[in-house]
Design a protein around this motif. Structure first.
Motif, PDB file in Angstrom:
ATOM      1  N   LYS A 191       0.842  -1.193   0.000  1.00 41.96           N
ATOM      2  CA  LYS A 191       0.000   0.000   0.000  1.00 41.96           C
ATOM      3  C   LYS A 191       0.877   1.243   0.000  1.00 41.96           C
ATOM      4  N   HIS A 192       0.291   2.327  -0.466  1.00 41.77           N
ATOM      5  CA  HIS A 192       1.006   3.592  -0.586  1.00 41.77           C
ATOM      6  C   HIS A 192       0.359   4.642   0.319  1.00 41.77           C
ATOM      7  N   VAL A 193       1.194   5.491   0.874  1.00 45.36           N
ATOM      8  CA  VAL A 193       0.705   6.540   1.753  1.00 45.36           C
ATOM      9  C   VAL A 193       1.340   7.862   1.348  1.00 45.36           C
ATOM     10  N   LEU A 194       0.559   8.937   1.419  1.00 46.89           N
ATOM     11  CA  LEU A 194       1.066  10.286   1.171  1.00 46.89           C
ATOM     12  C   LEU A 194       1.331  10.930   2.520  1.00 46.89           C
ATOM     13  N   LEU A 195       2.593  11.208   2.792  1.00 48.75           N
ATOM     14  CA  LEU A 195       3.012  11.791   4.070  1.00 48.75           C
ATOM     15  C   LEU A 195       3.183  13.290   3.874  1.00 48.75           C
ATOM     16  N   CYS A 196       2.290  14.041   4.476  1.00 43.35           N
ATOM     17  CA  CYS A 196       2.202  15.475   4.204  1.00 43.35           C
ATOM     18  C   CYS A 196       2.644  16.273   5.432  1.00 43.35           C
ATOM     19  N   GLY A 197       3.584  17.174   5.225  1.00 48.04           N
ATOM     20  CA  GLY A 197       4.061  18.024   6.306  1.00 48.04           C
ATOM     21  C   GLY A 197       4.955  19.113   5.771  1.00 48.04           C
ATOM     22  N   TYR A 198       5.597  19.812   6.696  1.00 48.48           N
ATOM     23  CA  TYR A 198       6.440  20.958   6.338  1.00 48.48           C
ATOM     24  C   TYR A 198       7.863  20.461   6.102  1.00 48.48           C
ATOM     25  N   TYR A 199       7.986  19.520   5.177  1.00 52.17           N
ATOM     26  CA  TYR A 199       9.248  18.833   4.985  1.00 52.17           C
ATOM     27  C   TYR A 199      10.073  19.476   3.864  1.00 52.17           C
ATOM     28  N   GLY A 200      11.396  19.304   3.962  1.00 49.72           N
ATOM     29  CA  GLY A 200      12.272  19.832   2.937  1.00 49.72           C
ATOM     30  C   GLY A 200      12.360  21.339   2.926  1.00 49.72           C
ATOM     31  N   GLU A 201      12.058  21.962   4.070  1.00 51.62           N
ATOM     32  CA  GLU A 201      12.140  23.422   4.182  1.00 51.62           C
ATOM     33  C   GLU A 201      13.412  23.846   4.910  1.00 51.62           C
TER      34      GLU A 201
ATOM     35  N   LYS B 161      -0.317  19.305  -7.847  1.00 48.93           N
ATOM     36  CA  LYS B 161       0.519  18.103  -7.944  1.00 48.93           C
ATOM     37  C   LYS B 161       0.354  17.200  -6.723  1.00 48.93           C
ATOM     38  N   VAL B 162       0.147  17.804  -5.553  1.00 45.59           N
ATOM     39  CA  VAL B 162      -0.082  17.000  -4.357  1.00 45.59           C
ATOM     40  C   VAL B 162      -1.428  16.282  -4.459  1.00 45.59           C
ATOM     41  N   LEU B 163      -2.443  16.967  -4.963  1.00 46.34           N
ATOM     42  CA  LEU B 163      -3.747  16.335  -5.148  1.00 46.34           C
ATOM     43  C   LEU B 163      -3.659  15.204  -6.169  1.00 46.34           C
ATOM     44  N   LYS B 164      -2.841  15.389  -7.188  1.00 43.07           N
ATOM     45  CA  LYS B 164      -2.647  14.330  -8.174  1.00 43.07           C
ATOM     46  C   LYS B 164      -1.975  13.120  -7.534  1.00 43.07           C
ATOM     47  N   ALA B 165      -0.976  13.373  -6.681  1.00 41.36           N
ATOM     48  CA  ALA B 165      -0.305  12.276  -5.985  1.00 41.36           C
ATOM     49  C   ALA B 165      -1.258  11.568  -5.041  1.00 41.36           C
ATOM     50  N   LEU B 166      -2.181  12.318  -4.446  1.00 43.19           N
ATOM     51  CA  LEU B 166      -3.142  11.738  -3.507  1.00 43.19           C
ATOM     52  C   LEU B 166      -3.986  10.649  -4.174  1.00 43.19           C
TER      53      LEU B 166
ATOM     54  N   GLY C 195      -3.135   8.424  -6.156  1.00 47.37           N
ATOM     55  CA  GLY C 195      -2.430   7.154  -6.307  1.00 47.37           C
ATOM     56  C   GLY C 195      -2.049   6.472  -5.017  1.00 47.37           C
ATOM     57  N   VAL C 196      -2.543   6.964  -3.868  1.00 48.31           N
ATOM     58  CA  VAL C 196      -2.190   6.366  -2.586  1.00 48.31           C
ATOM     59  C   VAL C 196      -3.437   5.836  -1.896  1.00 48.31           C
ATOM     60  N   ASP C 197      -3.210   5.098  -0.809  1.00 48.97           N
ATOM     61  CA  ASP C 197      -4.315   4.511  -0.050  1.00 48.97           C
ATOM     62  C   ASP C 197      -4.680   5.314   1.188  1.00 48.97           C
ATOM     63  N   ALA C 198      -3.774   6.172   1.629  1.00 47.57           N
ATOM     64  CA  ALA C 198      -4.042   6.920   2.854  1.00 47.57           C
ATOM     65  C   ALA C 198      -3.271   8.241   2.835  1.00 47.57           C
ATOM     66  N   LEU C 199      -3.802   9.212   3.558  1.00 45.16           N
ATOM     67  CA  LEU C 199      -3.157  10.514   3.752  1.00 45.16           C
ATOM     68  C   LEU C 199      -2.774  10.646   5.214  1.00 45.16           C
ATOM     69  N   VAL C 200      -1.511  10.978   5.469  1.00 51.03           N
ATOM     70  CA  VAL C 200      -1.034  11.197   6.834  1.00 51.03           C
ATOM     71  C   VAL C 200      -0.529  12.624   6.947  1.00 51.03           C
TER      72      VAL C 200
ATOM     73  N   LEU D 195     -13.325  12.358   0.138  1.00 46.60           N
ATOM     74  CA  LEU D 195     -14.183  12.140  -1.028  1.00 46.60           C
ATOM     75  C   LEU D 195     -13.738  10.918  -1.824  1.00 46.60           C
ATOM     76  N   GLN D 196     -12.445  10.622  -1.793  1.00 44.10           N
ATOM     77  CA  GLN D 196     -11.909   9.472  -2.524  1.00 44.10           C
ATOM     78  C   GLN D 196     -11.948   8.185  -1.697  1.00 44.10           C
ATOM     79  N   GLY D 197     -12.507   8.269  -0.497  1.00 45.33           N
ATOM     80  CA  GLY D 197     -12.641   7.086   0.347  1.00 45.33           C
ATOM     81  C   GLY D 197     -11.343   6.607   0.963  1.00 45.33           C
ATOM     82  N   LYS D 198     -10.385   7.509   1.124  1.00 39.60           N
ATOM     83  CA  LYS D 198      -9.083   7.127   1.688  1.00 39.60           C
ATOM     84  C   LYS D 198      -9.041   7.414   3.186  1.00 39.60           C
TER      85      LYS D 198
END
Length: 262
Positions: A7-17, A65-70, A72-77, A105-108
């Motif tokens: 499974k794939h997860v999108l890990l969202c945060g203030y990273y790479g800053e 682009k983040v929404l596009k990546a979302l 293709g994943v199974d969960a958002l963190v 809305l995408q059921g993730k």
């Protein structure tokens, strides 16, 4: 034998800053992901995050682009820090609100991990977050105040220590090491206002015969203060001779400096 499901997860945060605190949160999050989960990380400096952590990235400042990546994943963190706040800007809050809403809305699954809640200075911000929180599948708060505010709105969540406490410690090497100064340039201190702090630091360094390491916790915002103070002629000869700036690229580099500190 059946193959394990990946499974794939999108890990969202203030990273790479170039902020060590946020990169430390990322390090912990990646280390705590269950086996079989493949992360994609939202990052500003994508190259740095890929090189330091060996993960796939998507540009965090491009909502499209983040929404596009979302998709293709199974969960958002939403991983660590205080992302649901409007102190940065209301636009920042809308960004995370759009991701949470799209995932729902995408059921993730939507996971809020090690989050702080607020500050929420605007009434519309509070209304938005109050509407978003029930979309979360699971929540862990990093402090009691955040949990209490969420509970007031009818949303339960665990209270856990800030995730950075899960970083593996490095052995402290004793009290004979350098003085380590974590600093931040600020408009609240003009040249003259710096003097009491610099005088005290100089006196301590001389008294204890120590090197002084100026550690830039944020690689862009904090870098250069030592050079500025030196250029303004505010450093005593002894403090100038003993001082050097360090800009760590990875949390473990900063922890190694702290482990050496007296």
């Amino acid at each position: 034998m059946p193959q394990p499901i990946t499974k794939h997860v999108l890990l969202c945060g203030y990273y790479g800053e170039h902020n060590l605190g946020d990169d430390a949160l990322l390090q912990v999050a990646l280390g705590q992901l269950p086996a079989g989960l493949i992360p994609t990380v939202t990052a500003y400096d994508e190259r740095q995050v890929r090189e330091l952590f060996g993960v796939s990235t998507v540009p965090r400042r491009s909502l499209s682009k983040v929404l596009k990546a979302l998709k293709g994943v199974d969960a958002l963190v939403l991983g660590g820090g205080s992302l649901l706040q409007d102190a940065t800007s209301f636009r920042s809050l809308v960004y995370y609100g759009a991701l949470i809403s799209a995932a729902k809305l995408q059921g993730k699954q939507v996971l809020l991990w090690g989050q702080g809640l607020g500050p929420l200075r605007r009434r519309r911000s509070r209304l938005l977050v109050r509407a978003l929180l029930p979309f979360a599948t699971a929540i862990s708060w990093r402090d009691e105040a955040s949990a209490s505010l969420a509970a007031k709105w009818g949303v339960a969540g665990l209270v856990a220590p800030d995730p950075v406490w899960a970083l593996a410690p490095q052995q402290w090497r004793g009290n004979q090491g350098p003085l380590v100064v974590c600093f931040r340039p600020t408009h609240h201190l003009d040249a003259r206002s710096w003097m009491p702090y610099l005088d005290a630091l100089s006196s301590l360094a001389v008294q204890e015969n120590r090197e002084v390491i100026w550690l830039a916790f944020h690689g862009e915002q904090d870098r250069g203060l030592l050079a500025q103070l030196r250029g303004d002629g505010l450093l005593s000869p002894e403090l100038e001779r003993r001082s050097r700036e360090v800009v760590p690229a990875h949390p473990r580099e900063a922890m190694a400096v702290f482990a050496s500190a007296g």
